[in-house]
Motif scaffolding. Structure first.
Motif, PDB file in Angstrom:
ATOM      1  N   TRP A  35     -14.353 -27.442 -17.681  1.00  0.00           N
ATOM      2  CA  TRP A  35     -13.337 -26.726 -18.452  1.00  0.00           C
ATOM      3  C   TRP A  35     -14.030 -25.675 -19.311  1.00  0.00           C
ATOM      4  O   TRP A  35     -15.091 -25.922 -19.893  1.00  0.00           O
ATOM      5  CB  TRP A  35     -12.568 -27.690 -19.339  1.00  0.00           C
ATOM      6  CG  TRP A  35     -11.602 -28.572 -18.612  1.00  0.00           C
ATOM      7  CD1 TRP A  35     -11.839 -29.281 -17.468  1.00  0.00           C
ATOM      8  CD2 TRP A  35     -10.246 -28.846 -18.983  1.00  0.00           C
ATOM      9  NE1 TRP A  35     -10.713 -29.981 -17.109  1.00  0.00           N
ATOM     10  CE2 TRP A  35      -9.718 -29.736 -18.022  1.00  0.00           C
ATOM     11  CE3 TRP A  35      -9.442 -28.425 -20.036  1.00  0.00           C
ATOM     12  CZ2 TRP A  35      -8.421 -30.216 -18.085  1.00  0.00           C
ATOM     13  CZ3 TRP A  35      -8.144 -28.908 -20.106  1.00  0.00           C
ATOM     14  CH2 TRP A  35      -7.636 -29.791 -19.139  1.00  0.00           C
TER      15      TRP A  35
ATOM     16  N   ASN B 282       2.031 -24.032 -14.523  1.00  0.00           N
ATOM     17  CA  ASN B 282       1.746 -24.308 -15.927  1.00  0.00           C
ATOM     18  C   ASN B 282       2.509 -23.395 -16.872  1.00  0.00           C
ATOM     19  O   ASN B 282       2.869 -23.808 -17.981  1.00  0.00           O
ATOM     20  CB  ASN B 282       0.237 -24.227 -16.171  1.00  0.00           C
ATOM     21  CG  ASN B 282      -0.465 -25.507 -15.793  1.00  0.00           C
ATOM     22  OD1 ASN B 282      -0.436 -26.477 -16.531  1.00  0.00           O
ATOM     23  ND2 ASN B 282      -1.081 -25.532 -14.611  1.00  0.00           N
TER      24      ASN B 282
ATOM     25  N   MET C 274      -3.614 -25.479 -21.507  1.00  0.00           N
ATOM     26  CA  MET C 274      -3.914 -25.256 -20.107  1.00  0.00           C
ATOM     27  C   MET C 274      -4.769 -24.028 -19.843  1.00  0.00           C
ATOM     28  O   MET C 274      -5.223 -23.819 -18.724  1.00  0.00           O
ATOM     29  CB  MET C 274      -2.602 -25.151 -19.314  1.00  0.00           C
ATOM     30  CG  MET C 274      -1.821 -26.461 -19.247  1.00  0.00           C
ATOM     31  SD  MET C 274      -2.700 -27.780 -18.326  1.00  0.00           S
ATOM     32  CE  MET C 274      -3.346 -28.785 -19.663  1.00  0.00           C
TER      33      MET C 274
ATOM     34  N   TRP D  15      -8.095 -25.221 -18.730  1.00  0.00           N
ATOM     35  CA  TRP D  15      -7.920 -25.896 -17.439  1.00  0.00           C
ATOM     36  C   TRP D  15      -7.865 -24.881 -16.302  1.00  0.00           C
ATOM     37  O   TRP D  15      -8.520 -25.046 -15.264  1.00  0.00           O
ATOM     38  CB  TRP D  15      -6.651 -26.728 -17.516  1.00  0.00           C
ATOM     39  CG  TRP D  15      -5.962 -27.071 -16.233  1.00  0.00           C
ATOM     40  CD1 TRP D  15      -4.772 -26.571 -15.789  1.00  0.00           C
ATOM     41  CD2 TRP D  15      -6.398 -28.018 -15.238  1.00  0.00           C
ATOM     42  NE1 TRP D  15      -4.437 -27.139 -14.585  1.00  0.00           N
ATOM     43  CE2 TRP D  15      -5.419 -28.026 -14.224  1.00  0.00           C
ATOM     44  CE3 TRP D  15      -7.509 -28.836 -15.112  1.00  0.00           C
ATOM     45  CZ2 TRP D  15      -5.516 -28.824 -13.092  1.00  0.00           C
ATOM     46  CZ3 TRP D  15      -7.623 -29.638 -13.980  1.00  0.00           C
ATOM     47  CH2 TRP D  15      -6.639 -29.632 -12.997  1.00  0.00           C
TER      48      TRP D  15
ATOM     49  N   LEU E 175     -10.801 -23.294 -14.242  1.00  0.00           N
ATOM     50  CA  LEU E 175     -11.345 -23.976 -13.063  1.00  0.00           C
ATOM     51  C   LEU E 175     -10.851 -23.315 -11.779  1.00  0.00           C
ATOM     52  O   LEU E 175     -11.618 -23.089 -10.839  1.00  0.00           O
ATOM     53  CB  LEU E 175     -10.940 -25.451 -13.064  1.00  0.00           C
ATOM     54  CG  LEU E 175     -11.584 -26.367 -14.088  1.00  0.00           C
ATOM     55  CD1 LEU E 175     -10.878 -27.713 -14.096  1.00  0.00           C
ATOM     56  CD2 LEU E 175     -13.063 -26.542 -13.765  1.00  0.00           C
ATOM     57  N   HIS E 176      -9.570 -23.014 -11.736  1.00  0.00           N
ATOM     58  CA  HIS E 176      -8.964 -22.447 -10.545  1.00  0.00           C
ATOM     59  C   HIS E 176      -9.522 -21.063 -10.240  1.00  0.00           C
ATOM     60  O   HIS E 176      -9.749 -20.722  -9.069  1.00  0.00           O
ATOM     61  CB  HIS E 176      -7.452 -22.345 -10.725  1.00  0.00           C
ATOM     62  CG  HIS E 176      -6.787 -23.635 -11.104  1.00  0.00           C
ATOM     63  ND1 HIS E 176      -7.067 -24.313 -12.271  1.00  0.00           N
ATOM     64  CD2 HIS E 176      -5.825 -24.365 -10.482  1.00  0.00           C
ATOM     65  CE1 HIS E 176      -6.333 -25.404 -12.345  1.00  0.00           C
ATOM     66  NE2 HIS E 176      -5.568 -25.458 -11.281  1.00  0.00           N
TER      67      HIS E 176
ATOM     68  N   GLN F 165     -11.561 -31.515  -8.069  1.00  0.00           N
ATOM     69  CA  GLN F 165     -12.496 -30.754  -8.885  1.00  0.00           C
ATOM     70  C   GLN F 165     -13.925 -31.066  -8.490  1.00  0.00           C
ATOM     71  O   GLN F 165     -14.353 -32.226  -8.427  1.00  0.00           O
ATOM     72  CB  GLN F 165     -12.289 -31.096 -10.364  1.00  0.00           C
ATOM     73  CG  GLN F 165     -13.204 -30.339 -11.321  1.00  0.00           C
ATOM     74  CD  GLN F 165     -12.959 -30.731 -12.767  1.00  0.00           C
ATOM     75  OE1 GLN F 165     -12.007 -31.443 -13.088  1.00  0.00           O
ATOM     76  NE2 GLN F 165     -13.825 -30.263 -13.656  1.00  0.00           N
TER      77      GLN F 165
ATOM     78  N   HIS G 226      -7.063 -34.761  -9.819  1.00  0.00           N
ATOM     79  CA  HIS G 226      -6.053 -34.385 -10.801  1.00  0.00           C
ATOM     80  C   HIS G 226      -4.697 -34.388 -10.113  1.00  0.00           C
ATOM     81  O   HIS G 226      -4.588 -34.093  -8.910  1.00  0.00           O
ATOM     82  CB  HIS G 226      -6.341 -33.012 -11.390  1.00  0.00           C
ATOM     83  CG  HIS G 226      -7.662 -32.931 -12.093  1.00  0.00           C
ATOM     84  ND1 HIS G 226      -7.818 -33.252 -13.423  1.00  0.00           N
ATOM     85  CD2 HIS G 226      -8.891 -32.586 -11.643  1.00  0.00           C
ATOM     86  CE1 HIS G 226      -9.083 -33.098 -13.766  1.00  0.00           C
ATOM     87  NE2 HIS G 226      -9.764 -32.687 -12.698  1.00  0.00           N
TER      88      HIS G 226
ATOM     89  N   SER H 110      -7.318 -40.650 -16.511  1.00  0.00           N
ATOM     90  CA  SER H 110      -5.896 -40.416 -16.752  1.00  0.00           C
ATOM     91  C   SER H 110      -5.265 -41.620 -17.433  1.00  0.00           C
ATOM     92  O   SER H 110      -5.702 -42.759 -17.249  1.00  0.00           O
ATOM     93  CB  SER H 110      -5.177 -40.159 -15.422  1.00  0.00           C
ATOM     94  OG  SER H 110      -3.778 -40.031 -15.603  1.00  0.00           O
TER      95      SER H 110
ATOM     96  N   GLU I 220      -0.993 -37.226 -24.620  1.00  0.00           N
ATOM     97  CA  GLU I 220      -1.001 -36.816 -23.220  1.00  0.00           C
ATOM     98  C   GLU I 220       0.169 -37.437 -22.458  1.00  0.00           C
ATOM     99  O   GLU I 220       0.776 -36.789 -21.598  1.00  0.00           O
ATOM    100  CB  GLU I 220      -2.330 -37.218 -22.571  1.00  0.00           C
ATOM    101  CG  GLU I 220      -3.541 -36.514 -23.148  1.00  0.00           C
ATOM    102  CD  GLU I 220      -3.405 -35.002 -23.099  1.00  0.00           C
ATOM    103  OE1 GLU I 220      -3.074 -34.473 -22.022  1.00  0.00           O
ATOM    104  OE2 GLU I 220      -3.610 -34.351 -24.138  1.00  0.00           O
TER     105      GLU I 220
END
Length: 318
Positions: free
Chosen positions: A91, A145, A160, A163, A166-167, A181, A190, A229, A270
Motif C-alpha cells: 500500500w 470504490n 482507498m 489501496w 496497487l492496481h 496481491q 482480497h 480480514s 472495518e
C-alpha cells in the motif's frame, strides 16, 4: 515550488508535503489522457455516472480556475511518486488527504493521478504478457470504490486512495471473484464488493491464479495464499450456518496463532465499513436485512468486538 507555500495553500501537514517531494524526487510524472478520450476511459473503469460527470467537469486543463498552482504541483508529483514504484506491491499513500469540500479538483485529485497512470500500468501489464481482460477488470476497482465512497457519503475514498495504488502499479490482479496481491512468497487474497463468496467462484479464481502467476511472474515463487480480514474471525461461526459461504471460505485457511490484534487497525470499524457502508448511523438504526448484518449487530449489542484474523493455505491446494 516553495514547500511552505504548498503546505499552507493545501492546508495539510508539512511532513506530508515533504514526503511527496522526497518520494517523487526528480522521477517523471505522466500526462493525463486528452479530455476527449476521458469518457471512454472512465466507462471502461466503471466509474459511476455522477462521479464521471464531476471528474470531466473539473478536468485540469490549462487555465482552469479550479486548479491552483499548488494543486497542479501535487497532481504532478503524486503521479511521479506512484509511477516511481511501478511493480511495487505494498500500500502506498499517493499524497496527503485533501479537504474534499473545497471543490471537485480537491475531491478527485488522486483520481486524476490514477487516470494519468492508465497507459503506464497497461504497458507494464503488456510487458508481462497480461491481456486486456485482466487489465481492465483490475483497474475497474477504481469505479467500484468511487461508488462505495458515494454510498458512504465521502467516508470511503480517503482510505482507498492508498489501496488503489496497487492496481495502478501492477501489484494486484483481479482474477474472477478474488483480487490477488503480489509480494513475498504468498499471494494476498482480497475480496471485492462484487457478490457472494460462492465456493465454485472462489475455486475458479484460485485456479486462475495458479496458472496466472507462474506464467506472468515466473521469477516470483509463490508457495501459499494468504488473507487478512474480519471475514476470517472464527466468532462468525457462532452466528452463521456451517454451509454458509463465509464459513466455507474460512475453512480453507489455517489461522495464524496466537491471535495478535493488528496494530493501527480497528476491526469493528472495518466491519462497519464493509457490512453496512456506513460509519455514523447509531447501532439501533443500522439495517438488519441479511443474516450477516444481524449477526454483527447482535455481537456488538452483547458488548463484544470483532477481530482481524490472518491465515493461509498452500498455493498448490485444490
Amino acid at each position: 515550488m516553495d514547500l511552505e507555500k504548498i503546505t499552507a495553500a493545501l492546508g495539510v501537514r508539512p511532513e506530508h508535503v515533504a514526503r511527496v517531494q522526497e518520494l517523487a524526487g526528480d522521477h517523471p510524472s505522466a500526462p493525463l489522457p486528452p479530455r476527449s478520450d476521458a469518457p471512454a476511459i472512465l466507462d471502461r473503469l466503471q466509474v459511476p455516472a455522477a462521479d464521471a460527470a464531476e471528474i470531466l467537469a473539473a478536468w485540469p486543463e490549462p487555465g482552469s480556475p479550479l486548479w491552483t498552482p499548488e494543486l497542479r504541483w501535487l497532481l504532478d508529483r503524486s503521479t511521479a511518486l506512484v509511477r516511481a514504484d511501478l511493480g511495487g506491491h505494498e500500500w502506498l499513500p499517493p499524497g496527503p488527504e485533501l479537504d474534499r469540500d473545497r471543490g471537485p479538483a480537491w475531491r478527485h485529485l488522486y483520481v486524476y493521478t490514477f487516470l494519468a497512470l492508465v497507459d503506464v500500468v497497461t504497458q507494464y501489464h503488456r510487458s508481462h504478457g497480461i491481456g486486456a481482460e485482466v487489465t481492465w477488470a483490475t483497474l475497474a476497482d477504481l469505479g467500484r470504490n468511487l461508488g462505495v465512497d458515494r454510498r458512504m457519503r465521502g467516508q470511503g475514498w480517503p482510505v482507498m486512495q492508498a489501496w488503489l495504488t496497487l492496481h495502478f502499479r501492477g501489484g494486484i490482479y483481479e482474477l474472477g471473484r478474488l483480487q490477488h496481491q503480489r509480494g513475498g512468497t504468498a499471494i494476498g487474497l482480497h475480496i471485492a464488493d462484487a457478490g457472494p463468496l460462492a465456493p465454485d467462484l472462489i475455486d475458479a479464481s484460485l485456479d486462475a491464479a495458479r496458472a496466472f502467476f507462474p506464467a506472468h511472474f515466473p521469477h516470483e515463487p509463490y508457495t501459499a495464499f494468504s488473507c487478512g480480514s474480519w471475514l476470517l474471525d472464527p466468532q462468525l461461526r457462532e452466528y452463521l450456518p456451517p454451509d454458509s459461504n463465509i464459513v466455507r471460505f474460512q475453512d480453507r485457511f489455517t489461522l495464524d496463532e496466537p491471535y495478535v490484534p493488528a496494530e493501527g487497525l480497528d476491526p469493528d470499524l472495518e466491519v462497519r465499513r464493509f457490512v453496512f457502508r456506513d460509519l455514523t448511523t447509531p447501532l439501533d438504526d443500522l439495517p438488519r436485512r441479511t443474516l450477516l448484518q444481524r449477526a454483527v449487530i447482535e455481537h456488538w449489542k452483547a458488548g463484544r468486538h470483532w477481530h482481524w484474523r490472518t491465515g493461509r493455505f498452500p498455493f498448490g491446494d485444490h
